[in-house]
Design an enzyme around this catalytic site. Sequence first.
Site, short mmCIF file in Angstrom:
data_model
loop_
_atom_site.label_atom_id
_atom_site.label_comp_id
_atom_site.label_asym_id
_atom_site.label_seq_id
_atom_site.Cartn_x
_atom_site.Cartn_y
_atom_site.Cartn_z
N SER A 1 -91.19 -30.66 -45.06
CA SER A 1 -91.29 -31.48 -43.85
C SER A 1 -89.96 -31.43 -43.10
O SER A 1 -88.90 -31.26 -43.73
CB SER A 1 -91.58 -32.94 -44.22
OG SER A 1 -91.48 -33.77 -43.08
N TYR B 1 -89.55 -40.39 -49.27
CA TYR B 1 -90.38 -39.22 -48.91
C TYR B 1 -89.50 -38.07 -48.42
O TYR B 1 -89.67 -36.92 -48.85
CB TYR B 1 -91.37 -39.65 -47.83
CG TYR B 1 -92.11 -38.52 -47.15
CD1 TYR B 1 -93.24 -37.94 -47.72
CD2 TYR B 1 -91.70 -38.04 -45.90
CE1 TYR B 1 -93.93 -36.91 -47.09
CE2 TYR B 1 -92.38 -37.01 -45.26
CZ TYR B 1 -93.49 -36.45 -45.86
OH TYR B 1 -94.16 -35.43 -45.23
P1 NAP Z 1 -103.05 -36.17 -45.53
O1 NAP Z 1 -103.92 -36.02 -44.32
O2 NAP Z 1 -102.62 -37.54 -45.92
O3 NAP Z 1 -103.78 -35.46 -46.76
C1 NAP Z 1 -103.21 -35.53 -48.01
C2 NAP Z 1 -104.02 -34.68 -48.97
O4 NAP Z 1 -103.34 -34.66 -50.22
C3 NAP Z 1 -105.41 -35.20 -49.24
O5 NAP Z 1 -106.28 -34.09 -49.34
C4 NAP Z 1 -105.28 -35.89 -50.60
O6 NAP Z 1 -106.48 -35.82 -51.38
C5 NAP Z 1 -104.25 -35.03 -51.25
N1 NAP Z 1 -103.49 -35.70 -52.32
C6 NAP Z 1 -102.71 -36.81 -52.23
N2 NAP Z 1 -102.20 -37.10 -53.44
C7 NAP Z 1 -102.64 -36.13 -54.30
C8 NAP Z 1 -102.46 -35.88 -55.67
N3 NAP Z 1 -101.69 -36.66 -56.44
N4 NAP Z 1 -103.10 -34.81 -56.22
C9 NAP Z 1 -103.87 -33.99 -55.48
N5 NAP Z 1 -104.08 -34.19 -54.16
C10 NAP Z 1 -103.48 -35.25 -53.59
O7 NAP Z 1 -101.72 -35.31 -45.38
P2 NAP Z 1 -101.23 -34.18 -44.34
O8 NAP Z 1 -100.62 -34.86 -43.16
O9 NAP Z 1 -102.27 -33.16 -44.14
O10 NAP Z 1 -100.02 -33.58 -45.17
C11 NAP Z 1 -100.10 -32.42 -45.95
C12 NAP Z 1 -98.69 -32.02 -46.34
O11 NAP Z 1 -97.94 -31.82 -45.14
C13 NAP Z 1 -97.95 -33.08 -47.15
O12 NAP Z 1 -97.16 -32.46 -48.13
C14 NAP Z 1 -97.07 -33.74 -46.10
O13 NAP Z 1 -95.92 -34.30 -46.67
C15 NAP Z 1 -96.75 -32.57 -45.21
N6 NAP Z 1 -96.33 -32.94 -43.85
C16 NAP Z 1 -97.16 -33.59 -43.00
C17 NAP Z 1 -96.72 -33.92 -41.73
C18 NAP Z 1 -97.58 -34.64 -40.74
O14 NAP Z 1 -97.05 -35.07 -39.69
N7 NAP Z 1 -98.86 -34.81 -40.97
C19 NAP Z 1 -95.42 -33.60 -41.35
C20 NAP Z 1 -94.59 -32.94 -42.25
C21 NAP Z 1 -95.07 -32.61 -43.49
P3 NAP Z 1 -107.59 -37.03 -51.45
O15 NAP Z 1 -107.79 -37.49 -50.02
O16 NAP Z 1 -108.78 -36.38 -52.05
O17 NAP Z 1 -107.00 -38.11 -52.31
#
Ligand code: NAP
Length: 247
Positions: free
Chosen positions: A142, A156
Site C-alpha cells: 500500500s 496497518y
Molecule cells: P477488501 O475489499 O476489504 O477485501 C478484503 C479481502 O480479503 C476479502 O476478500 C476478504 O475475504 C479477504 N480476507 C480478509 N482477511 C482474510 C484472511 N485472514 N484470510 C483470507 N482472506 C482474508 O480489500 P481491498 O481494498 O480489495 O484490499 C485488498 C488489498 O489491497 C489489501 O491487502 C489492502 O491492504 C490493499 N490495499 C487496498 C487499498 C484500497 O484503497 N482499497 C489501498 C492500498 C492497499 P472475506 O470477505 O471472504 O472475509
Amino acid sequence: MGIALVTGASRGIGRATALQLAQEGYTVAVNYHHNIKAATQVVNEIVERGGKAFTVRADISDEAQVLAMFEALDREGEPLSALVNNAGILFQQSTIEGLSAERINRVLSTNVTGYFLCCREAVKRMSHKHGGKGGAIVNVSSAASRLGSPGEYVDYAASKGAVDSLTIGLALEVAAQGIRVNCVRPGLIYTDIHASGGEPGRVDRLSSVLPMKRGGQPEEVAQAIVWLLSDKASYVTGSFMELSGGR
Ligand code: NAP
C-alpha cells in the site's frame, strides 16, 4: 498456464485480479475467509465467461489453514504458477493511543505472517531447487507503507512496510530459482476496505488532494498485477509499482 492463487479474492482488488487472470488463461484459486457467497459468485462469473476457477477457504493468518489450502491446490493436478498475496485487513481509524496489542497482532498476523506463509508454500512448489517450473509472486502492499497513515491506522501502514521488506528480501533469495517477486502499492482505491476503517466515503473525501484528482478502481490495480505476473515482465523482480494517482 497453471494455477494462480489470489488471496482475498471474494471482493475488491482480489476479485478484479481473479477475473482478469482467468481471462489470461490461468486456473484461478479464489481464496476467501468469511464470504463464501461472494467467492462463489466470482467463480461463477469466471466459468460463465469460459474460464476455470474454484474457491478455497483459508484464514491466511492460520498456518494449518494455509497448509490445507496449498494441499488442496496440489490435488488439482496443475502446477501453481502465480501467487497474488492480496488479502489484507485494517480496523477503525485511531491514533496510536487507541491501539491494543490484540488489534496490532491481528493486523500483523494477517497482513504480514499470512503473506509470509503463502510465499513459503508457493516457493516450495515453484522453485527449480525442488523440481518446480518457476513462477511469479505479487505482494499487494500500500502507499500507506510510504505515508504512514497518521491518525488512521499506523499499525496497518507498518504491516505494509513489512510487506515491502518481504518483497525485497524474497525477490533476491529466489531470483536464481525461477521465481520473480514484485509488489504493487495501491493508493486510494474504491473498495469496501474503507468501511472497515469506519469511513466508507474515504476515497471521495480525499480524492481532491490526489494529483490525479480521483480515486482508483480495483481493475486498474488488477491490470498491473496481471502484467507483473506475466512473461511480459520476465526481467522484473524486486520491483515496486505505485498505483496511487501520483501521490
Ligand atoms: P477488501 O475489499 O476489504 O477485501 C478484503 C479481502 O480479503 C476479502 O476478500 C476478504 O475475504 C479477504 N480476507 C480478509 N482477511 C482474510 C484472511 N485472514 N484470510 C483470507 N482472506 C482474508 O480489500 P481491498 O481494498 O480489495 O484490499 C485488498 C488489498 O489491497 C489489501 O491487502 C489492502 O491492504 C490493499 N490495499 C487496498 C487499498 C484500497 O484503497 N482499497 C489501498 C492500498 C492497499 P472475506 O470477505 O471472504 O472475509
